[in-house]
Enzyme design. Structure first.
Site, PDB file in Angstrom:
ATOM      1  N   SER A 150       0.928  -1.337  -0.210  1.00 46.56           N
ATOM      2  CA  SER A 150      -0.163  -0.051  -0.062  1.00 46.56           C
ATOM      3  C   SER A 150       0.825   1.290   0.033  1.00 46.56           C
ATOM      4  O   SER A 150       1.649   1.210  -0.789  1.00 46.56           O
ATOM      5  CB  SER A 150      -0.971  -0.118   1.367  1.00 46.56           C
ATOM      6  OG  SER A 150      -2.007   0.939   1.346  1.00 46.56           O
ATOM      7  N   ASP A 323      -9.054  -6.087  -4.473  1.00 46.12           N
ATOM      8  CA  ASP A 323      -8.612  -4.924  -4.016  1.00 46.12           C
ATOM      9  C   ASP A 323      -9.109  -3.735  -5.013  1.00 46.12           C
ATOM     10  O   ASP A 323      -8.436  -3.492  -6.002  1.00 46.12           O
ATOM     11  CB  ASP A 323      -6.936  -4.502  -4.086  1.00 46.12           C
ATOM     12  CG  ASP A 323      -6.509  -3.555  -3.357  1.00 46.12           C
ATOM     13  OD1 ASP A 323      -7.297  -2.703  -3.143  1.00 46.12           O
ATOM     14  OD2 ASP A 323      -5.441  -3.213  -3.117  1.00 46.12           O
ATOM     15  N   HIS A 356      -8.183  -4.835  -0.222  1.00 45.23           N
ATOM     16  CA  HIS A 356      -6.874  -4.294  -0.092  1.00 45.23           C
ATOM     17  C   HIS A 356      -6.216  -4.898   1.240  1.00 45.23           C
ATOM     18  O   HIS A 356      -5.106  -5.011   1.128  1.00 45.23           O
ATOM     19  CB  HIS A 356      -7.065  -2.808   0.095  1.00 45.23           C
ATOM     20  CG  HIS A 356      -5.901  -2.067   0.380  1.00 45.23           C
ATOM     21  ND1 HIS A 356      -4.862  -2.037  -0.812  1.00 45.23           N
ATOM     22  CD2 HIS A 356      -5.126  -1.147   1.272  1.00 45.23           C
ATOM     23  CE1 HIS A 356      -3.887  -1.201  -0.306  1.00 45.23           C
ATOM     24  NE2 HIS A 356      -3.865  -1.074   0.633  1.00 45.23           N
TER      25      HIS A 356
END
Lengths: 383, 383
Positions: A150, A323, A356
């Site tokens: 991320s 995601d 995610h």
């Protein structure tokens, strides 16, 4: 598996750190942890960059503390995908955080007042510069790898652009070359919830003895929705009511707009409450802004291939099918830009239901991809 | 095209309305508008049900008022897809709204105090019951069609289940048979933003002379994100900065966590500010709760086909490819359940980039599908 114990350390830097904004931090400290042993050639160091609400406590446990596993402990440790028997792994807390490194709740040496909202805006690039100084201090010239998921993946990517000669490999998981308008929009709503909380006091709430918990709760609830996939939410919560009977007909609704009625509501409220207890509001603003601002192609006419030409290391990119925050499409943009530059890139698109969040979870194929990659890195760097 | 003028009307109902929750409204008024002429056989009436922030002002303009077009004026009027030269169209404002019908800012006849948070929770089914009484009062036994988008589509669907013999056609646009966990989650965050605003005062803010504008702004910003598609947001705003220069290199960032930096931020702030000026906080809670609660399959063991067996009318379902709030998948669930019951169903999946908002926008194929459908309805009902 044997438990690995972690010990937080701190390093003070007396030299000012110039920031991308033009401001600078006069002096600062970085909290960090290391796992495994640096080899004689100092060739086996792996730097882990953290995302929004994580810290330098990446792996291992704190002696005598239950449930104190680091946030990527499933990935990193003796015999794990990133094997601390082979690699010297460094976790570092970013500037502006609320977990030890210099941040908004510390005293501004220039004023003697707590920074609060006056803590300068820091960027991914600033974090990488600070991390590079930590490596200097540890005597590490070149990283075997830099790795992150991320926002951490953005830092890993930025390492390859800011210090191309100091990185042999970059592992960029569930990341993106920049935020989309929708990503920024969610960040902005979260920030407005915090900033408009009357307890925020323009970011100087420490002096008022308040905490903008209402805003932090809303921010975290919004965040949580974007970390999960629609599918996993339906599977985990669906339309299940709280206090539902286990058999027979469904219970009556409470017919209330204020009480939680559905399990997803009490889950989100719980996550929001928990977060508001430990996370700093100014840190939240800073970190979401660092996300918004990251955009290495910006000064290259939005041409990502051009922007990534500076990177010379090898890459592993990983994305997760469900995601929707940083979708596989975004990772593929990075892959394409690297391939345009004829870089050595491996890419795995993992079919995982968790959205995610998947980058933090166990998934056999994911772990195996990372494990194999580091096996080959290990062969390169073994003295 | 000639302008059609609209005149809001109000009807008072002295008989108590029993609500699904077990509570009842002692008496109430409904605001409504009509367009076109009811034919002698009273067979050409079309009821329009509204969604979250809309009202009975569906079509036409108010004489002398600029920009006073009804919210579905592009769809409904003389010679339009739903042609008021052929149909007698009724727009009605739902109970609990803040646009005229009895709602939280009106006086509770039982206490003499403004309802505020004491306004009873109303459901889609309750709205439909109230709408049916309006039709009774207008002398309309059977609707040529009931039509709505989003939450309005849920009301249209519910009409076919609650009053199957009073509906010949149902037009259900961009809707769903119930909310997913993610849909509920977004509603819940918006509600928490409102409820935890110190100006909310437990829903009795009218008495305190306050308005929970902070919460309303956040609620609206969240809503807006879910109404648009990722694609249209990127196309419309992308990463464009506010006050960006038109040529040459991009301007420097402001490096601020508080100032709007990106155009998407100022757009959302503007939408939030505007909404907080005119929308009622208690209404927002009531309407999002009605969305959460709608679930006709709930008392049928979650078997939608079983639940929809009661419906006997003909259906047109419309969905939009980029709608991630009520995706085409959700419309297809309704279509399948109706087909399982061998009902007459038309279904159009419109390839439109605008996300959920598409149901309010002009799209040639969308308009043409609705227009053709009503052409055939007109042939059936012409006396």
């Amino acid at each position: 598996m044997t438990e690995m114990f972690a010990t937080p350390q701190s390093m003070h830097f007396a030299d000012p750190l110039p920031l991308q904004s033009g401001a600078s931090l006069r002096d600062y400290s970085l909290s960090f942890e290391t796992y495994g042993t640096l080899n004689a050639g100092k060739t086996n160091a792996v730097l882990i960059c953290h995302a929004l609400n994580a810290s330098h406590h990446v792996a291992g446990v704190y002696a005598g503390q239950d449930k104190s596993e680091g946030w990527w402990d499933n990935m990193i440790g003796p015999g794990k995908a990133l094997d601390t028997d082979q690699f010297f792994v460094i976790g570092v807390n970013n500037l502006g955080s609320c977990f030890g490194s210099t941040g908004p709740m510390h005293t501004n040496p220039d004023t003697g007042r707590v920074y609060g909202a006056d803590f300068p805006v820091v960027t991914v690039e600033d974090w990488v510069n600070a991390q590079a100084r930590l490596l200097d201090a540890l005597g590490i010239e070149t990283l075997a790898a830099v790795m992150g998921g991320s926002l951490g993946g953005m830092q890993a990517l930025s390492w390859t652009l800011q210090y191309p000669s100091r990185v042999r490999h970059a592992v960029v998981v569930a990341s993106a070359p920049n935020l989309t308008a929708e990503n920024i929009a969610f960040n902005e709503v979260a920030r407005r919830a915090i900033v408009t909380d009357p307890d925020f006091h323009g970011g100087h709430f420490y002096e008022h003895g308040t905490i903008p918990k209402r805003g932090l709760r809303i921010a975290r609830m919004i965040g949580h929705i974007t970390y999960l996939s629609d599918d996993v939410m339906n599977e985990k919560f669906g339309r299940q009511l709280i206090a539902a009977t286990q058999e027979g007909a469904p219970r009556e609704y409470f017919y209330s707009t204020l009480e939680a009625e559905f399990q997803i509501e009490s889950y989100l409220r719980y996550q929001g409450d928990k977060f508001a207890e430990y996370f700093d509001a100014n840190t939240y603003l800073l970190i979401t802004r660092a996300l918004d601002y990251f955009d290495p192609a910006r000064t290259y006419g939005a041409d990502l291939s051009h922007a990534l030409a500076r990177a010379t290391c090898k890459f592993l990119l990983v994305s997760f099918t469900t995601d929707w925050r940083f979708s596989p499409k975004r990772s593929r943009e990075i892959v394409k830009a690297l391939l345009d530059n004829k870089r050595d890139v491996s890419y795995a698109e993992i079919d995982a239901p968790h959205g995610h969040d998947a980058f933090l979870l166990d998934d056999a194929r994911y772990m195996s991809v990372v494990s194999s990659y580091f096996d080959s890195v290990a062969k390169e760097v073994t003295p």
